[in-house]
Design a protein around this motif. Structure first.
Motif, PDB file in Angstrom:
ATOM      1  N   ASP A  83       0.818  -1.225   0.014  1.00 36.17           N
ATOM      2  CA  ASP A  83       0.155   0.075   0.050  1.00 36.17           C
ATOM      3  C   ASP A  83       0.868   1.030  -0.145  1.00 36.17           C
ATOM      4  OD1 ASP A  83      -1.887   2.019   0.231  1.00 36.17           O
ATOM      5  OD2 ASP A  83      -2.971   1.071   1.801  1.00 36.17           O
ATOM      6  N   SER A  84       1.081   2.185  -0.915  1.00 33.70           N
ATOM      7  CA  SER A  84       1.909   3.103  -1.226  1.00 33.70           C
ATOM      8  C   SER A  84       1.501   4.190  -0.280  1.00 33.70           C
ATOM      9  CB  SER A  84       1.671   3.707  -2.715  1.00 33.70           C
ATOM     10  OG  SER A  84       0.301   4.305  -2.882  1.00 33.70           O
ATOM     11  N   SER A  85       0.314   4.596   0.157  1.00 29.28           N
ATOM     12  CA  SER A  85      -0.175   5.506   0.943  1.00 29.28           C
ATOM     13  C   SER A  85       0.483   5.053   2.323  1.00 29.28           C
ATOM     14  CB  SER A  85      -1.715   5.824   1.073  1.00 29.28           C
ATOM     15  OG  SER A  85      -2.133   4.613   1.575  1.00 29.28           O
ATOM     16  N   VAL A  86       0.274   3.700   2.814  1.00 31.14           N
ATOM     17  CA  VAL A  86       0.689   3.462   4.311  1.00 31.14           C
ATOM     18  C   VAL A  86       2.215   3.377   4.137  1.00 31.14           C
ATOM     19  CG1 VAL A  86       0.967   1.338   5.619  1.00 31.14           C
ATOM     20  CG2 VAL A  86      -1.315   1.965   4.368  1.00 31.14           C
ATOM     21  N   LEU A  87       2.871   3.047   3.040  1.00 30.53           N
ATOM     22  CA  LEU A  87       4.569   3.031   3.131  1.00 30.53           C
ATOM     23  C   LEU A  87       4.981   4.495   2.870  1.00 30.53           C
ATOM     24  CD1 LEU A  87       7.171   1.698   2.520  1.00 30.53           C
ATOM     25  CD2 LEU A  87       6.583   2.076  -0.023  1.00 30.53           C
ATOM     26  N   ARG A  88       4.100   5.438   2.404  1.00 30.20           N
ATOM     27  CA  ARG A  88       4.811   6.767   2.274  1.00 30.20           C
ATOM     28  C   ARG A  88       4.297   7.452   3.867  1.00 30.20           C
ATOM     29  NH1 ARG A  88       5.428  10.974  -0.941  1.00 30.20           N
ATOM     30  NH2 ARG A  88       5.012  12.925  -0.306  1.00 30.20           N
ATOM     31  N   SER A  89       3.331   6.930   4.598  1.00 30.40           N
ATOM     32  CA  SER A  89       3.091   7.594   6.178  1.00 30.40           C
ATOM     33  C   SER A  89       4.101   7.007   6.923  1.00 30.40           C
ATOM     34  CB  SER A  89       1.615   6.884   6.236  1.00 30.40           C
ATOM     35  OG  SER A  89       1.508   7.446   7.734  1.00 30.40           O
ATOM     36  N   ALA A  90       4.334   5.620   6.699  1.00 37.28           N
ATOM     37  CA  ALA A  90       5.571   5.092   7.382  1.00 37.28           C
ATOM     38  C   ALA A  90       6.995   5.722   7.283  1.00 37.28           C
ATOM     39  CB  ALA A  90       5.672   3.684   7.181  1.00 37.28           C
ATOM     40  N   MET A  91       7.191   5.939   6.028  1.00 40.94           N
ATOM     41  CA  MET A  91       8.536   6.742   5.666  1.00 40.94           C
ATOM     42  C   MET A  91       8.658   8.156   6.450  1.00 40.94           C
ATOM     43  SD  MET A  91       9.408   5.291   1.742  1.00 40.94           S
ATOM     44  CE  MET A  91       9.965   3.655   1.678  1.00 40.94           C
ATOM     45  N   LEU A  92       7.396   8.888   6.236  1.00 51.51           N
ATOM     46  CA  LEU A  92       7.533  10.093   6.700  1.00 51.51           C
ATOM     47  C   LEU A  92       7.498  10.009   8.332  1.00 51.51           C
ATOM     48  CD1 LEU A  92       4.357  11.659   4.517  1.00 51.51           C
ATOM     49  CD2 LEU A  92       7.002  12.585   4.645  1.00 51.51           C
ATOM     50  N   GLY A 127      16.439   5.075   0.656  1.00 50.48           N
ATOM     51  CA  GLY A 127      15.508   4.495  -0.262  1.00 50.48           C
ATOM     52  C   GLY A 127      14.116   5.359   0.132  1.00 50.48           C
ATOM     53  N   MET A 128      13.937   5.817   1.421  1.00 51.06           N
ATOM     54  CA  MET A 128      12.997   6.643   1.757  1.00 51.06           C
ATOM     55  C   MET A 128      12.951   8.119   0.973  1.00 51.06           C
ATOM     56  SD  MET A 128      12.419   6.633   5.994  1.00 51.06           S
ATOM     57  CE  MET A 128      14.142   6.887   6.386  1.00 51.06           C
ATOM     58  N   ILE A 129      14.189   8.594   0.845  1.00 55.47           N
ATOM     59  CA  ILE A 129      14.480   9.876   0.065  1.00 55.47           C
ATOM     60  C   ILE A 129      13.808   9.479  -1.473  1.00 55.47           C
ATOM     61  CG2 ILE A 129      16.040  11.277  -1.178  1.00 55.47           C
ATOM     62  CD1 ILE A 129      15.535  12.007   1.938  1.00 55.47           C
ATOM     63  N   ASP A 130      14.126   8.434  -2.042  1.00 57.51           N
ATOM     64  CA  ASP A 130      13.722   8.041  -3.395  1.00 57.51           C
ATOM     65  C   ASP A 130      12.381   8.059  -3.365  1.00 57.51           C
ATOM     66  OD1 ASP A 130      16.017   7.953  -5.063  1.00 57.51           O
ATOM     67  OD2 ASP A 130      16.735   6.178  -4.584  1.00 57.51           O
ATOM     68  N   ASN A 131      11.734   7.359  -2.346  1.00 57.12           N
ATOM     69  CA  ASN A 131      10.184   7.240  -2.714  1.00 57.12           C
ATOM     70  C   ASN A 131       9.494   8.595  -2.267  1.00 57.12           C
ATOM     71  OD1 ASN A 131       9.259   4.252  -2.651  1.00 57.12           O
ATOM     72  ND2 ASN A 131      11.345   4.139  -1.652  1.00 57.12           N
ATOM     73  N   LEU A 132      10.137   9.087  -1.400  1.00 52.20           N
ATOM     74  CA  LEU A 132       9.172  10.628  -0.998  1.00 52.20           C
ATOM     75  C   LEU A 132       9.641  11.661  -2.063  1.00 52.20           C
ATOM     76  CD1 LEU A 132      10.053  10.584   2.980  1.00 52.20           C
ATOM     77  CD2 LEU A 132       7.989   9.832   1.725  1.00 52.20           C
ATOM     78  N   TYR A 133      10.656  11.702  -2.624  1.00 56.98           N
ATOM     79  CA  TYR A 133      11.073  12.595  -3.556  1.00 56.98           C
ATOM     80  C   TYR A 133      11.374  12.559  -4.883  1.00 56.98           C
ATOM     81  CZ  TYR A 133      11.324  15.112   0.932  1.00 56.98           C
ATOM     82  OH  TYR A 133      11.269  15.862   2.321  1.00 56.98           O
ATOM     83  N   SER A 134      10.360  11.645  -5.518  1.00 54.01           N
ATOM     84  CA  SER A 134      10.589  11.406  -6.938  1.00 54.01           C
ATOM     85  C   SER A 134      12.104  10.699  -7.340  1.00 54.01           C
ATOM     86  CB  SER A 134      10.239  12.180  -7.705  1.00 54.01           C
ATOM     87  OG  SER A 134       9.235  12.849  -7.425  1.00 54.01           O
ATOM     88  N   GLY A 135      12.483   9.724  -6.584  1.00 56.01           N
ATOM     89  CA  GLY A 135      13.927   8.949  -6.923  1.00 56.01           C
ATOM     90  C   GLY A 135      14.864   9.993  -6.976  1.00 56.01           C
ATOM     91  N   PHE A 136      15.111  11.019  -6.010  1.00 53.88           N
ATOM     92  CA  PHE A 136      16.002  12.013  -5.868  1.00 53.88           C
ATOM     93  C   PHE A 136      17.481  11.239  -5.588  1.00 53.88           C
ATOM     94  CE2 PHE A 136      18.720  14.802  -3.756  1.00 53.88           C
ATOM     95  CZ  PHE A 136      18.814  15.901  -4.706  1.00 53.88           C
ATOM     96  N   GLN A 138       9.282   7.782   9.739  1.00 52.16           N
ATOM     97  CA  GLN A 138      10.592   7.540  10.218  1.00 52.16           C
ATOM     98  C   GLN A 138      11.425   8.642  10.251  1.00 52.16           C
ATOM     99  OE1 GLN A 138      10.967   3.793   7.640  1.00 52.16           O
ATOM    100  NE2 GLN A 138      12.147   3.280   9.388  1.00 52.16           N
ATOM    101  N   LEU A 139      11.076   9.364   9.147  1.00 48.23           N
ATOM    102  CA  LEU A 139      12.029  10.855   8.672  1.00 48.23           C
ATOM    103  C   LEU A 139      11.772  11.610   9.833  1.00 48.23           C
ATOM    104  CD1 LEU A 139      14.053  11.441   6.331  1.00 48.23           C
ATOM    105  CD2 LEU A 139      12.019  12.447   5.303  1.00 48.23           C
ATOM    106  N   GLY A 140      10.443  11.814  10.361  1.00 46.12           N
ATOM    107  CA  GLY A 140      10.063  12.530  11.433  1.00 46.12           C
ATOM    108  C   GLY A 140      10.811  12.109  12.612  1.00 46.12           C
ATOM    109  N   ILE A 141      11.007  10.781  13.042  1.00 43.55           N
ATOM    110  CA  ILE A 141      11.670  10.693  14.254  1.00 43.55           C
ATOM    111  C   ILE A 141      13.197  10.986  14.004  1.00 43.55           C
ATOM    112  CG2 ILE A 141      12.613   8.538  15.344  1.00 43.55           C
ATOM    113  CD1 ILE A 141      10.017   7.177  14.629  1.00 43.55           C
ATOM    114  N   ILE A 142      13.913  10.864  12.829  1.00 39.88           N
ATOM    115  CA  ILE A 142      15.215  11.395  12.618  1.00 39.88           C
ATOM    116  C   ILE A 142      15.328  12.711  12.916  1.00 39.88           C
ATOM    117  CG2 ILE A 142      17.143  11.457  10.918  1.00 39.88           C
ATOM    118  CD1 ILE A 142      16.040   8.925   9.755  1.00 39.88           C
TER     119      ILE A 142
END
Length: 267
Positions: A138-147, A190-199, A149-153
């Motif tokens: 689920d892309s929305s769940v994945l994105r939420s989880a990544m955000l 991997g999170m940056i790629d998924n959240l920022y269009s493969g940056f 994780q990034l928020g924790i960092i």
């Protein structure tokens, strides 16, 4: 009568004795002796001088008393000013100390809240690993989880206490190997790629040969909105080192001095 007057005021009597002698001599002989007149003048002059001296002494005493009173008043006012200044300084010091205590307690509460939030996230990651794997499609769940994780960092980067660092290591080590780092950089890329269009993939593919691993870490954190201080915490470098590496990145990529590095790479 003359004896009574003399007993009461000998000086006053003597001042007029020459005049009386002169009158008596004039009535008896018809002549006036100048010595009696001169004596009268001298005695009157002495009496006048004594009177003026007494007046000057009185005025000098009054002036001395007035100066003494003014000195006491000035000393009292000086002491009052000193007391007011000391009181004001004391109040300012107490107010400053109270403000510091309030700010310190407020920061302690914020740190405690962040620690509780981090601990809760650690517990969630540990208690439900299978659920995350089942929801990965689920892309929305994945994105939420990544955000999250990034928020924790970012939260740890904002308050880099040793306790927060250790919690971040625990979270990062759940899904990967951190090798002494605070985070699993492979997971972060991997999170940056998924959240920022493969940056990161584009960055590494185009500039991977000229950028060092630390420089790539700095760039991906810049894309995620981390400040220089926060980047220094997560990458384990000093703030000055991060600034030096940013200058190196700018030179290697040919980024103009006034242009933002992230905007240059995204354009």
């Amino acid at each position: 009568m003359a004896i009574k007057l003399r007993g009461d005021d000998d000086t006053y009597f003597r001042s007029y004795s020459n005049l009386l002698h002169a009158i008596i001599d004039f009535t008896q002989t018809g002549r006036i002796k100048l010595m009696h007149i001169n004596g009268l003048n001298n005695r009157q002059g002495e009496r006048y001088n004594r009177m003026k001296a007494s007046q000057w002494e009185s005025e000098r005493g009054a002036l001395h008393q007035q100066n003494w009173a003014l000195a006491l008043k000035a000393e009292s006012e000086h002491k009052t000013v000193i007391i007011l200044i000391i009181s004001l300084v004391t109040l300012l010091v107490l107010a400053g100390a109270l403000w510091i205590i309030i700010i310190h307690r407020q920061r302690e509460r914020e740190n405690e809240e962040r620690i509780e939030a981090l601990q809760k996230m650690v517990d969630e990651y540990r208690s439900a690993p299978a659920t995350r794997e089942s929801e990965i499609a689920d892309s929305s769940v994945l994105r939420s989880a990544m955000l999250k994780q990034l928020g924790i960092i970012k939260m740890v980067a904002e308050t880099p206490t040793e306790q927060n660092r250790e919690m971040l290591r625990k979270i990062s080590s759940i899904d990967g190997k951190i090798d002494g780092e605070l985070v699993d950089w492979g997971n972060v890329f991997g999170m940056i790629d998924n959240l920022y269009s493969g940056f990161y993939g584009k960055l590494h593919g185009k500039y991977g040969d000229i950028l060092s691993p630390k420089e790539e870490q700095i760039i991906v954190l810049m894309v995620a909105g981390f400040s220089t201080k926060e980047i220094s915490v997560i990458t384990g470098q000093t703030t000055s080192t991060v600034y030096v590496r940013k200058s190196s990145i700018r030179k290697k990529l040919g980024v103009p001095e006034k242009e933002d590095i992230v905007r240059f790479l995204q354009s």
